[in-house]
Design a protein around this motif. Structure first.
Motif, PDB file in Angstrom:
ATOM      1  N   VAL A  62      -5.082  -2.279   2.244  1.00  0.00           N
ATOM      2  CA  VAL A  62      -6.446  -2.231   2.792  1.00  0.00           C
ATOM      3  C   VAL A  62      -7.014  -3.639   2.911  1.00  0.00           C
ATOM      4  N   GLU A  63      -6.832  -4.455   1.888  1.00  0.00           N
ATOM      5  CA  GLU A  63      -7.360  -5.821   1.926  1.00  0.00           C
ATOM      6  C   GLU A  63      -6.730  -6.626   3.067  1.00  0.00           C
ATOM      7  N   ALA A  64      -5.439  -6.385   3.339  1.00  0.00           N
ATOM      8  CA  ALA A  64      -4.737  -7.115   4.396  1.00  0.00           C
ATOM      9  C   ALA A  64      -5.016  -6.549   5.781  1.00  0.00           C
ATOM     10  N   GLY A  65      -5.741  -5.429   5.866  1.00  0.00           N
ATOM     11  CA  GLY A  65      -6.038  -4.814   7.152  1.00  0.00           C
ATOM     12  C   GLY A  65      -4.912  -3.980   7.713  1.00  0.00           C
ATOM     13  N   GLU A  66      -3.871  -3.736   6.897  1.00  0.00           N
ATOM     14  CA  GLU A  66      -2.738  -2.921   7.366  1.00  0.00           C
ATOM     15  C   GLU A  66      -3.027  -1.432   7.247  1.00  0.00           C
ATOM     16  N   LEU A  67      -4.016  -1.066   6.470  1.00  0.00           N
ATOM     17  CA  LEU A  67      -4.559   0.290   6.420  1.00  0.00           C
ATOM     18  C   LEU A  67      -6.055   0.203   6.703  1.00  0.00           C
ATOM     19  N   GLN A  68      -6.510   0.966   7.677  1.00  0.00           N
ATOM     20  CA  GLN A  68      -7.915   0.918   8.044  1.00  0.00           C
ATOM     21  C   GLN A  68      -8.509   2.318   8.062  1.00  0.00           C
ATOM     22  N   LYS A  69      -9.803   2.367   8.275  1.00  0.00           N
ATOM     23  CA  LYS A  69     -10.518   3.640   8.279  1.00  0.00           C
ATOM     24  C   LYS A  69      -9.838   4.632   9.221  1.00  0.00           C
ATOM     25  N   GLY A  70      -9.537   5.818   8.700  1.00  0.00           N
ATOM     26  CA  GLY A  70      -8.904   6.852   9.503  1.00  0.00           C
ATOM     27  C   GLY A  70      -7.395   6.867   9.447  1.00  0.00           C
ATOM     28  N   ASP A  71      -6.778   5.837   8.816  1.00  0.00           N
ATOM     29  CA  ASP A  71      -5.323   5.794   8.711  1.00  0.00           C
ATOM     30  C   ASP A  71      -4.819   6.723   7.608  1.00  0.00           C
ATOM     31  N   MET A  72      -3.664   7.338   7.848  1.00  0.00           N
ATOM     32  CA  MET A  72      -3.053   8.241   6.876  1.00  0.00           C
ATOM     33  C   MET A  72      -2.048   7.481   6.014  1.00  0.00           C
ATOM     34  N   PHE A  73      -2.030   7.781   4.717  1.00  0.00           N
ATOM     35  CA  PHE A  73      -1.107   7.137   3.785  1.00  0.00           C
ATOM     36  C   PHE A  73      -0.490   8.184   2.863  1.00  0.00           C
ATOM     37  N   VAL A  74       0.640   7.817   2.265  1.00  0.00           N
ATOM     38  CA  VAL A  74       1.299   8.657   1.263  1.00  0.00           C
ATOM     39  C   VAL A  74       1.681   7.769   0.088  1.00  0.00           C
ATOM     40  N   LEU A  75       1.393   8.232  -1.128  1.00  0.00           N
ATOM     41  CA  LEU A  75       1.819   7.556  -2.353  1.00  0.00           C
ATOM     42  C   LEU A  75       2.912   8.393  -3.009  1.00  0.00           C
ATOM     43  N   ILE A  76       3.975   7.737  -3.454  1.00  0.00           N
ATOM     44  CA  ILE A  76       5.071   8.411  -4.144  1.00  0.00           C
ATOM     45  C   ILE A  76       5.296   7.697  -5.469  1.00  0.00           C
ATOM     46  N   ALA A  77       4.875   8.317  -6.550  1.00  0.00           N
ATOM     47  CA  ALA A  77       4.987   7.715  -7.877  1.00  0.00           C
ATOM     48  C   ALA A  77       5.958   8.530  -8.717  1.00  0.00           C
ATOM     49  N   PHE A  78       6.673   7.847  -9.602  1.00  0.00           N
ATOM     50  CA  PHE A  78       7.595   8.536 -10.502  1.00  0.00           C
ATOM     51  C   PHE A  78       7.795   7.684 -11.739  1.00  0.00           C
ATOM     52  N   GLY A  79       8.202   8.354 -12.833  1.00  0.00           N
ATOM     53  CA  GLY A  79       8.396   7.608 -14.071  1.00  0.00           C
ATOM     54  C   GLY A  79       8.801   8.519 -15.207  1.00  0.00           C
ATOM     55  N   ALA A  80       8.547   8.023 -16.414  1.00  0.00           N
ATOM     56  CA  ALA A  80       8.986   8.708 -17.628  1.00  0.00           C
ATOM     57  C   ALA A  80       8.481  10.139 -17.643  1.00  0.00           C
ATOM     58  N   GLY A  81       9.302  10.982 -18.250  1.00  0.00           N
ATOM     59  CA  GLY A  81       8.929  12.395 -18.336  1.00  0.00           C
ATOM     60  C   GLY A  81      10.093  13.358 -18.164  1.00  0.00           C
ATOM     61  N   LEU A  82      10.886  13.256 -17.126  1.00  0.00           N
ATOM     62  CA  LEU A  82      10.661  12.463 -15.926  1.00  0.00           C
ATOM     63  C   LEU A  82       9.676  13.199 -15.024  1.00  0.00           C
ATOM     64  N   GLN A  83       8.874  12.440 -14.301  1.00  0.00           N
ATOM     65  CA  GLN A  83       7.789  13.028 -13.519  1.00  0.00           C
ATOM     66  C   GLN A  83       7.677  12.346 -12.166  1.00  0.00           C
ATOM     67  N   ALA A  84       7.286  13.122 -11.170  1.00  0.00           N
ATOM     68  CA  ALA A  84       6.978  12.589  -9.846  1.00  0.00           C
ATOM     69  C   ALA A  84       5.610  13.115  -9.401  1.00  0.00           C
ATOM     70  N   VAL A  85       4.837  12.250  -8.757  1.00  0.00           N
ATOM     71  CA  VAL A  85       3.510  12.613  -8.257  1.00  0.00           C
ATOM     72  C   VAL A  85       3.382  12.115  -6.830  1.00  0.00           C
ATOM     73  N   PHE A  86       2.953  12.991  -5.933  1.00  0.00           N
ATOM     74  CA  PHE A  86       2.794  12.632  -4.516  1.00  0.00           C
ATOM     75  C   PHE A  86       1.328  12.793  -4.118  1.00  0.00           C
ATOM     76  N   VAL A  87       0.826  11.849  -3.335  1.00  0.00           N
ATOM     77  CA  VAL A  87      -0.555  11.891  -2.856  1.00  0.00           C
ATOM     78  C   VAL A  87      -0.540  11.606  -1.354  1.00  0.00           C
ATOM     79  N   ALA A  88      -1.232  12.419  -0.585  1.00  0.00           N
ATOM     80  CA  ALA A  88      -1.427  12.172   0.844  1.00  0.00           C
ATOM     81  C   ALA A  88      -2.921  12.116   1.100  1.00  0.00           C
ATOM     82  N   GLY A  89      -3.319  11.187   1.965  1.00  0.00           N
ATOM     83  CA  GLY A  89      -4.744  11.067   2.255  1.00  0.00           C
ATOM     84  C   GLY A  89      -5.010  10.246   3.500  1.00  0.00           C
ATOM     85  N   VAL A  90      -6.270  10.234   3.848  1.00  0.00           N
ATOM     86  CA  VAL A  90      -6.774   9.444   4.972  1.00  0.00           C
ATOM     87  C   VAL A  90      -7.871   8.532   4.437  1.00  0.00           C
ATOM     88  N   LEU A  91      -7.836   7.277   4.821  1.00  0.00           N
ATOM     89  CA  LEU A  91      -8.874   6.352   4.364  1.00  0.00           C
ATOM     90  C   LEU A  91     -10.201   6.683   5.020  1.00  0.00           C
TER      91      LEU A  91
END
Length: 374
Positions: free
Chosen positions: A345-374
């Motif tokens: 966002v700071e670099a301007g590569e994601l702007q208002k209305g853009d769609m993003f996906v986060l893919i996190a994983f780690g100990a547990g073992l666990q995975a968490v996915f997030v989808a959203g629009v700025l």
């Protein structure tokens, strides 16, 4: 757990973002050569397979060869960010920046949720310390901490969104903060050269506009022992204090060595995380509708390569949309995905209305996915 789907008004939106930067005061960019030069003499001798004492200044060509191999081969890292600030301080810095970018006041916050695997102490709660550092804070703000997985930086968004959807409050500050460079012990070079420090803050708010689309979690406890860290083991001192001075303020973190079965975790990401992430994206964030960026947990180059290649094979339109900062920041544990989102966002590569996906994983073992629009 079932997906948390956001298909009603008002929406849960990201109203503020902020993160620590490598050039912040108290943050230090450490290249591979400098990292190697700070190892103790027995570890340097082990690294270079040298009998007896190894003096790096007399073997510059060997040091350069290893430094370049770390960059170009494994682990695929050029520099990492090391902090002489403690975890509380980097968390507060990110929180101030997110609050400033949101135009909200501290008194507007109904809750603060913090993710950190490298807190300075067990008590007081890191979230309470952040609240205390925000001018004009309200004693009605709820504070809670998460600790236990690199996926918690995405999981905190689910907790924050749940509070908003339950109409408990209108604004939630989520902060992921790590001094992950303390996790491996300086002289355990095979692990310590992966880690970095940093923090990011995300403010979630209820607003009459699109925001988060869905959040999904997956837990695989049968593989829980693939990543382990013992709090009762002999204490490790913070990794880099010898070079850049003692951390400022309170820092009582004492943990045993971080241990993981690296090859098995890479396989797990390919076999467990990737197919579930692909299903999540196709269900909630149709790539043909314009996903702008995907931010995976920045664990290592091999893990990122595995995730990206396998996902692109199944969803070709994702090619060129994966964001990376591991090679210059290192593995910032639970803060890595939130830092990546804020940097985009700071670099301007994601702007208002853009769609993003986060893919996190780690100990547990666990995975968490997030989808959203700025």
């Amino acid at each position: 757990m079932p997906d948390m789907v956001f298909n009603q008004d008002p929406g849960v939106v990201i109203s503020g973002l902020g993160h620590t930067r490598p050039d912040d005061e108290g943050m230090h960019i450490v290249d591979n050569t400098e990292f190697i030069m700070q190892l103790d003499l027995p570890t340097q001798a082990l690294l270079f397979k040298h009998p007896g004492i190894f003096i790096p200044s007399e073997h510059r060509d060997q040091v350069t060869t290893v430094a370049q191999s770390w960059e170009n081969e494994r682990p695929g890292i050029k520099t990492r960010v090391i902090s002489s600030l403690n975890t509380e301080e980097v968390a507060i810095l990110a929180a101030h920046r997110a609050l400033a970018n949101s135009r909200l006041k501290a008194s507007d916050l109904g809750a603060i949720i913090v993710s950190s695997n490298t807190k300075d102490c067990i008590y007081p709660k890191l979230s309470s310390s952040i609240l205390h550092a925000l001018p004009g804070f309200s004693s009605n703000t709820s504070c809670s901490d998460l600790s236990g997985s690199c996926a918690d930086g995405a999981l905190m968004l689910m907790h924050g969104a749940a509070l908003l959807r339950a109409d408990v409050c209108k604004h939630v500050l989520c902060v992921a903060a790590e001094r992950a460079d303390v996790m491996g012990g300086r002289n355990n070079f095979k692990a310590a050269n992966l880690w970095g420090s940093g923090a990011a803050a995300v403010i979630l708010s209820l607003q009459q506009q699109p925001g988060l689309i869905a959040i999904e979690t997956h837990d695989d406890p049968e593989n829980r022992d693939k990543i382990h860290q013992d709090l009762t083991a002999p204490p490790y001192q913070p990794t880099w204090d010898r070079r850049w001075g003692a951390t400022s303020g309170r820092s009582n973190l004492r943990v045993g060595p971080f241990e993981q079965d690296g090859p098995e975790v890479v396989k797990w990401v390919g076999k467990y995380v990737v197919p579930r992430a692909v299903t999540f994206i196709l269900r909630h964030a149709d790539p043909l509708q314009g996903i702008k960026k995907v931010v995976c947990h920045q664990a290592s180059t091999s893990l990122l390569d595995t995730a990206e290649q396998k996902m692109i094979r199944q969803i070709p339109s994702l090619e060129g949309k994966f964001y990376r900062h591991f090679s210059t920041r290192g593995n910032c544990s639970s803060a890595s995905t939130a830092i990546g989102l804020s940097e985009l966002v700071e670099a301007g590569e994601l702007q208002k209305g853009d769609m993003f996906v986060l893919i996190a994983f780690g100990a547990g073992l666990q995975a968490v996915f997030v989808a959203g629009v700025l």
